[in-house]
Structure formats: C-alpha cells, structure tokens
Motif scaffolding. Structure first.
Motif, PDB file in Angstrom:
ATOM      1  N   THR A  89      46.163  33.349  29.720  1.00 19.43           N
ATOM      2  CA  THR A  89      45.787  31.942  29.776  1.00 19.43           C
ATOM      3  C   THR A  89      45.965  31.399  31.189  1.00 19.43           C
ATOM      4  O   THR A  89      47.048  31.485  31.762  1.00 19.43           O
ATOM      5  N   ALA A  90      44.903  30.852  31.752  1.00 18.44           N
ATOM      6  CA  ALA A  90      44.922  30.350  33.121  1.00 18.44           C
ATOM      7  C   ALA A  90      43.573  29.712  33.432  1.00 18.44           C
ATOM      8  O   ALA A  90      42.628  29.815  32.652  1.00 18.44           O
ATOM      9  N   VAL A  91      43.518  29.065  34.582  1.00 18.93           N
ATOM     10  CA  VAL A  91      42.243  28.649  35.143  1.00 18.93           C
ATOM     11  C   VAL A  91      41.742  29.788  36.025  1.00 18.93           C
ATOM     12  O   VAL A  91      42.452  30.236  36.925  1.00 18.93           O
ATOM     13  N   TYR A  92      40.549  30.248  35.753  1.00 15.44           N
ATOM     14  CA  TYR A  92      39.975  31.368  36.484  1.00 15.44           C
ATOM     15  C   TYR A  92      38.992  30.853  37.530  1.00 15.44           C
ATOM     16  O   TYR A  92      38.113  30.040  37.233  1.00 15.44           O
ATOM     17  N   TYR A  93      39.148  31.346  38.758  1.00 18.62           N
ATOM     18  CA  TYR A  93      38.341  30.898  39.887  1.00 18.62           C
ATOM     19  C   TYR A  93      37.533  32.056  40.470  1.00 18.62           C
ATOM     20  O   TYR A  93      38.073  33.124  40.754  1.00 18.62           O
ATOM     21  N   CYS A  94      36.262  31.820  40.677  1.00 18.49           N
ATOM     22  CA  CYS A  94      35.416  32.754  41.395  1.00 18.49           C
ATOM     23  C   CYS A  94      35.607  32.563  42.895  1.00 18.49           C
ATOM     24  O   CYS A  94      35.842  31.450  43.367  1.00 18.49           O
ATOM     25  N   ASN A  95      35.510  33.643  43.633  1.00 19.89           N
ATOM     26  CA  ASN A  95      35.661  33.602  45.085  1.00 19.89           C
ATOM     27  C   ASN A  95      34.681  34.565  45.735  1.00 19.89           C
ATOM     28  O   ASN A  95      34.471  35.674  45.241  1.00 19.89           O
ATOM     29  N   ILE A  96      34.073  34.126  46.831  1.00 22.17           N
ATOM     30  CA  ILE A  96      33.250  35.024  47.631  1.00 22.17           C
ATOM     31  C   ILE A  96      33.795  35.066  49.052  1.00 22.17           C
ATOM     32  O   ILE A  96      34.247  34.056  49.592  1.00 22.17           O
ATOM     33  N   GLN A  97      33.767  36.240  49.621  1.00 22.45           N
ATOM     34  CA  GLN A  97      34.188  36.451  51.001  1.00 22.45           C
ATOM     35  C   GLN A  97      32.959  36.725  51.851  1.00 22.45           C
ATOM     36  O   GLN A  97      32.150  37.595  51.518  1.00 22.45           O
ATOM     37  N   THR A  98      32.802  35.969  52.929  1.00 23.86           N
ATOM     38  CA  THR A  98      31.682  36.126  53.842  1.00 23.86           C
ATOM     39  C   THR A  98      32.214  36.234  55.257  1.00 23.86           C
ATOM     40  O   THR A  98      33.378  35.927  55.526  1.00 23.86           O
ATOM     41  N   PRO A  99      31.360  36.676  56.207  1.00 24.03           N
ATOM     42  CA  PRO A  99      31.813  36.722  57.606  1.00 24.03           C
ATOM     43  C   PRO A  99      32.195  35.366  58.168  1.00 24.03           C
ATOM     44  O   PRO A  99      32.828  35.296  59.221  1.00 24.03           O
ATOM     45  N   TYR A 100      31.832  34.278  57.464  1.00 21.11           N
ATOM     46  CA  TYR A 100      32.107  32.931  57.953  1.00 21.11           C
ATOM     47  C   TYR A 100      33.149  32.198  57.122  1.00 21.11           C
ATOM     48  O   TYR A 100      33.312  30.990  57.259  1.00 21.11           O
ATOM     49  N   GLY A 101      33.853  32.925  56.295  1.00 21.59           N
ATOM     50  CA  GLY A 101      34.909  32.337  55.508  1.00 21.59           C
ATOM     51  C   GLY A 101      34.714  32.534  54.012  1.00 21.59           C
ATOM     52  O   GLY A 101      33.724  33.100  53.557  1.00 21.59           O
TER      53      GLY A 101
END
Length: 114
Positions: A89-101
């Motif tokens: 149980t939690a809040v799930y966050y999507c994340n993307i990594q790019t060369p600009y942050g």
C-alpha cells in the motif's frame, strides 16, 4: 512541456493483482530510463522497478511479484503487480530519466486491504 499521466490504481484484496500504466507526452527527445517508485507517509520515495534498454531491476521486496515493461521502447511504461500484500500500500509514482533531468507523474494510490 513533458507530462506523465498515471492510471490503474485502486483497492485490491491481499493476494490480488493490479496493473499501473504511465504515458509520457510532450517534448520528449530521448528517455534514458523509466521507473516506478512508491511512497508512504513519513518515509522517502523508494524505487520499486526500473527499465533501461533491455535491463530490468527490482526492489527486493517486489522481486518475483512485480513486472515492469516498456513495449517497443516507446513512451509508456507498465507495472504489473501480483500477489499484492498490505505492505505494498502506497502512492506509486512514474518517473522518467532523460539527459535533461527527471520528470515525475502525479502519483496513483494503491491500497491492498480486505
């Protein structure tokens, strides 16, 4: 300019399954990696799963139960969750990594309870 839209959260009984999706739109020129994190109140955001090229990594707590995928190396990432436990149980966050942050999704609540 870049927006991450998450979907698929909700209430699941212990032992059940779920699937989260995250679609990245906007001015995205390249993506180094896509990942899912989760966070509970009072604790820092923690990595759940990451996919980079053909390599996938998982937190020990979800290994063997969760599967991350990025079909065709496009801008949508999924998290299949199996044999869910109350401690998931939690809040799930999507994340993307790019060369600009990095960019974050808005978060979606997953609650595992009977």
């Amino acid at each position: 300019q870049v927006q991450l839209v998450e979907s698929g959260g909700g209430l699941v009984q212990p032992g059940g399954s779920g699937k989260l999706a995250c679609a990245a739109t906007g001015s995205i020129f390249s993506i180094t990696a896509m990942a899912w994190y989760r966070q509970v109140p009072g604790k820092e955001r923690e990595l759940v799963a990451r996919i980079m090229s053909d390599r996938k990594t998982y937190a020990d707590s979800v290994k063997g139960r969760f599967i991350i995928s990025r079909p065709g190396a496009k801008n949508t990432v999924y998290l299949e969750m199996n044999n869910l436990k109350p401690e998931d149980t939690a809040v799930y966050y999507c994340n993307i990594q790019t060369p600009y942050g990095n960019k974050w999704g808005q978060g979606t609540q997953v609650t595992v309870s009977s």
